[in-house]
Design a protein around this motif. Structure first.
Motif, short mmCIF file in Angstrom:
data_model
loop_
_atom_site.label_atom_id
_atom_site.label_comp_id
_atom_site.label_asym_id
_atom_site.label_seq_id
_atom_site.Cartn_x
_atom_site.Cartn_y
_atom_site.Cartn_z
N ILE A 170 0.56 -1.23 -0.15
CA ILE A 170 0.03 -0.40 0.13
C ILE A 170 0.45 1.18 0.25
CG2 ILE A 170 -1.78 1.65 0.81
CD1 ILE A 170 -3.02 -1.65 2.37
N LEU A 171 1.35 1.43 0.72
CA LEU A 171 2.34 2.43 0.96
C LEU A 171 3.61 2.70 -1.09
CD1 LEU A 171 4.49 1.50 4.07
CD2 LEU A 171 2.69 3.95 3.86
N LEU A 172 3.85 1.51 -1.19
CA LEU A 172 4.73 1.32 -2.22
C LEU A 172 3.39 2.47 -3.35
CD1 LEU A 172 7.12 1.01 -4.13
CD2 LEU A 172 5.70 -1.83 -5.05
N LEU A 173 2.01 1.81 -3.51
CA LEU A 173 1.27 2.44 -4.31
C LEU A 173 0.47 3.59 -4.14
CD1 LEU A 173 -1.15 1.83 -6.06
CD2 LEU A 173 -2.17 1.00 -4.45
N ILE A 174 0.91 3.71 -3.01
CA ILE A 174 0.69 5.96 -2.54
C ILE A 174 2.09 6.91 -3.21
CG2 ILE A 174 0.72 7.26 -0.40
CD1 ILE A 174 -0.49 5.18 1.08
N TYR A 175 2.87 5.89 -2.77
CA TYR A 175 4.43 6.13 -3.02
C TYR A 175 4.23 6.88 -5.04
CZ TYR A 175 8.98 7.02 -5.04
OH TYR A 175 10.39 7.50 -5.80
N VAL A 176 3.63 5.77 -4.77
CA VAL A 176 4.06 6.40 -6.85
C VAL A 176 2.97 6.94 -7.78
CG1 VAL A 176 2.81 4.95 -8.91
CG2 VAL A 176 4.35 3.34 -7.48
N TYR A 177 1.45 6.94 -6.62
CA TYR A 177 0.38 8.18 -7.16
C TYR A 177 1.34 8.90 -6.50
CZ TYR A 177 -3.59 11.31 -7.09
OH TYR A 177 -4.24 11.75 -7.12
N ASN A 190 -0.74 10.98 -11.26
CA ASN A 190 -1.42 10.44 -11.92
C ASN A 190 -2.88 9.26 -11.40
OD1 ASN A 190 -2.55 10.04 -14.45
ND2 ASN A 190 -0.69 10.18 -16.16
N THR A 191 -4.08 9.65 -12.19
CA THR A 191 -4.74 8.69 -11.76
C THR A 191 -5.21 7.59 -12.48
OG1 THR A 191 -6.83 10.25 -12.68
CG2 THR A 191 -6.15 10.28 -10.92
N ARG A 192 -3.77 7.33 -13.52
CA ARG A 192 -4.16 6.36 -14.25
C ARG A 192 -3.66 5.42 -13.57
NH1 ARG A 192 -0.45 6.98 -19.53
NH2 ARG A 192 1.10 8.54 -18.12
N SER A 193 -2.15 5.45 -12.70
CA SER A 193 -2.14 4.60 -11.58
C SER A 193 -2.47 3.61 -10.98
CB SER A 193 -0.41 5.22 -11.22
OG SER A 193 0.79 5.91 -11.38
N LEU A 194 -3.62 4.92 -10.74
CA LEU A 194 -4.94 3.36 -10.16
C LEU A 194 -5.71 3.39 -10.33
CD1 LEU A 194 -5.76 6.76 -7.45
CD2 LEU A 194 -3.41 4.97 -7.01
N LEU A 195 -6.05 3.20 -11.44
CA LEU A 195 -6.17 2.59 -12.71
C LEU A 195 -5.77 1.29 -13.18
CD1 LEU A 195 -9.59 2.42 -14.43
CD2 LEU A 195 -8.49 3.93 -15.91
N LEU A 196 -4.26 1.73 -13.36
CA LEU A 196 -3.79 0.53 -13.64
C LEU A 196 -3.56 -0.92 -12.68
CD1 LEU A 196 -1.67 -0.89 -15.06
CD2 LEU A 196 0.45 0.31 -14.37
N PHE A 197 -3.47 -0.29 -11.20
CA PHE A 197 -2.87 -0.89 -10.51
C PHE A 197 -4.25 -1.82 -10.13
CE2 PHE A 197 -4.74 -1.72 -5.91
CZ PHE A 197 -3.01 -2.32 -5.53
N VAL A 229 3.29 -3.37 -7.33
CA VAL A 229 4.71 -3.89 -7.20
C VAL A 229 5.37 -3.10 -9.71
CG1 VAL A 229 6.82 -4.94 -8.40
CG2 VAL A 229 6.14 -4.96 -6.01
N ALA A 230 3.69 -3.83 -9.67
CA ALA A 230 3.76 -4.27 -11.61
C ALA A 230 3.27 -3.01 -11.96
CB ALA A 230 2.46 -4.98 -11.03
N THR A 231 2.54 -2.12 -11.08
CA THR A 231 2.59 -0.59 -11.62
C THR A 231 3.44 0.40 -10.86
OG1 THR A 231 0.28 -1.05 -9.97
CG2 THR A 231 0.81 1.28 -10.41
N PHE A 232 4.40 0.21 -9.95
CA PHE A 232 5.87 0.75 -10.01
C PHE A 232 6.27 0.40 -11.58
CE2 PHE A 232 10.06 0.69 -9.10
CZ PHE A 232 9.93 1.71 -8.90
N ILE A 233 6.55 -0.17 -11.78
CA ILE A 233 7.49 -1.05 -12.80
C ILE A 233 6.56 0.06 -14.03
CG2 ILE A 233 8.35 -2.76 -14.35
CD1 ILE A 233 8.33 -4.49 -12.30
#
Length: 284
Positions: A16-23, A28-35, A86-90
């Motif tokens: 969850i922390l990694l996802l927050i960092y990415v956002y 970009n909301t695309r990152s959340l949609l990709l997740f 991790v896929a979203t981060f990559i």
């Protein structure tokens, strides 16, 4: 709380922390949609290899009364949080194959450690299967992000809409069952009721998501008719499942929850459909 629980919760929190960092880095909301989309893809894979194939077993010790539902919680930590995060981060930071192979090695190491700690076990699965699958899963995330960068139409729109609504539908269907024993499905597919329930829940959510996508894309003058049809269809499904002895409700609120939930999910599907059609906002 037991030792197992801390490790699985730790994995979930880090994800969850990694996802927050990415956002916050991409804004970009695309990152959340990709997740969400990658979670949806993972759910489909898990439906085959885990729900029906019983490839492996998790032991997070979060649900004490039923070992299979407890295993489901481990699957959520792994496939609904860690891998898609991790896929979203990559994808979001356009990481190359060195990063991809490094993360594959990391997950292989985590899997090996969990096996050695006896908080996870294989039935017929192998660590090599995980590594091989991630060779495709992580690059697919990069492809998906490219596609999400543009307005989607036709079959691609339907596919991404299905993958986006799938995690919400699947999770909101099975979680009340696991934590509140609100219902169970009896089909005699497997030795334990919870295995039957988990497997049928996967089929249920996949079928209902196909319906959401279909009805969301219909151009009706009166949108409220879509919600009415959804409610009536779910009522019919509930009656049929009860009459055939498949569905057994154990609490008073169970039928109402599973009748009203699809109406809310249809609303979310329509919102997601419009978002995918319009595409991401253009930069100034």
């Amino acid at each position: 709380m037991e030792f197992n629980s801390y490790l699985y919760l730790g994995l979930a929190i880090l994800s969850i922390l990694l996802l927050i960092y990415v956002y916050f880095k991409t804004r970009n909301t695309r990152s959340l949609l990709l997740f969400i989309t990658m979670v949806g893809l993972g759910y489909l894979i898990e439906a085959v290899i885990y729900n029906f194939g019983h490839s492996y077993q998790y032991y997070p010790k979060l649900i004490k009364y039923d070992s299979f539902y407890d295993s489901n919680m481990g699957a959520i930590a792994s496939n609904a949080l860690a891998l898609p995060a991790v896929a979203t981060f990559i994808a979001a930071f356009r990481k190359n194959w060195i990063w991809i192979l490094s993360f594959i090695s990391l997950f292989a190491g985590i899997e090996w450690a969990f096996l050695k700690l006896n908080i996870y076990s294989h039935n017929w699965w192998k660590i090599g299967f995980t590594s091989f699958g991630l060779l495709f899963y992580f690059p697919i995330a990069k492809l998906f992000l490219q596609l999400l960068s543009n307005p989607l139409k036709g079959k691609l729109h339907s596919l991404f809409l299905f993958l986006s609504i799938g995690p919400l539908s699947g999770s909101l269907h099975i979680i009340p069952i696991m934590f509140f024993t609100s219902r169970y499905y009896e089909l005699d597919w497997f030795n334990h009721r919870s295995e039957d329930t988990t497997a049928f829940s996967a089929i249920y959510y996949i079928c209902v998501c196909v319906f959401y996508v279909w009805i969301a894309k219909l151009h009706w003058k009166y949108t409220w008719l879509k919600y009415l049809l959804t409610f009536l269809l779910m009522l019919l499904v509930t009656v049929v499942l009860k009459k055939t002895g498949i569905l057994h409700s154990l609490v008073w609120w169970d039928p109402w929850y599973y009748l009203l939930l699809p109406v809310g999910l249809l609303k979310i599907t329509i919102i997601l459909s419009n978002r995918l059609t319009i595409g991401p906002p253009k930069k100034a």
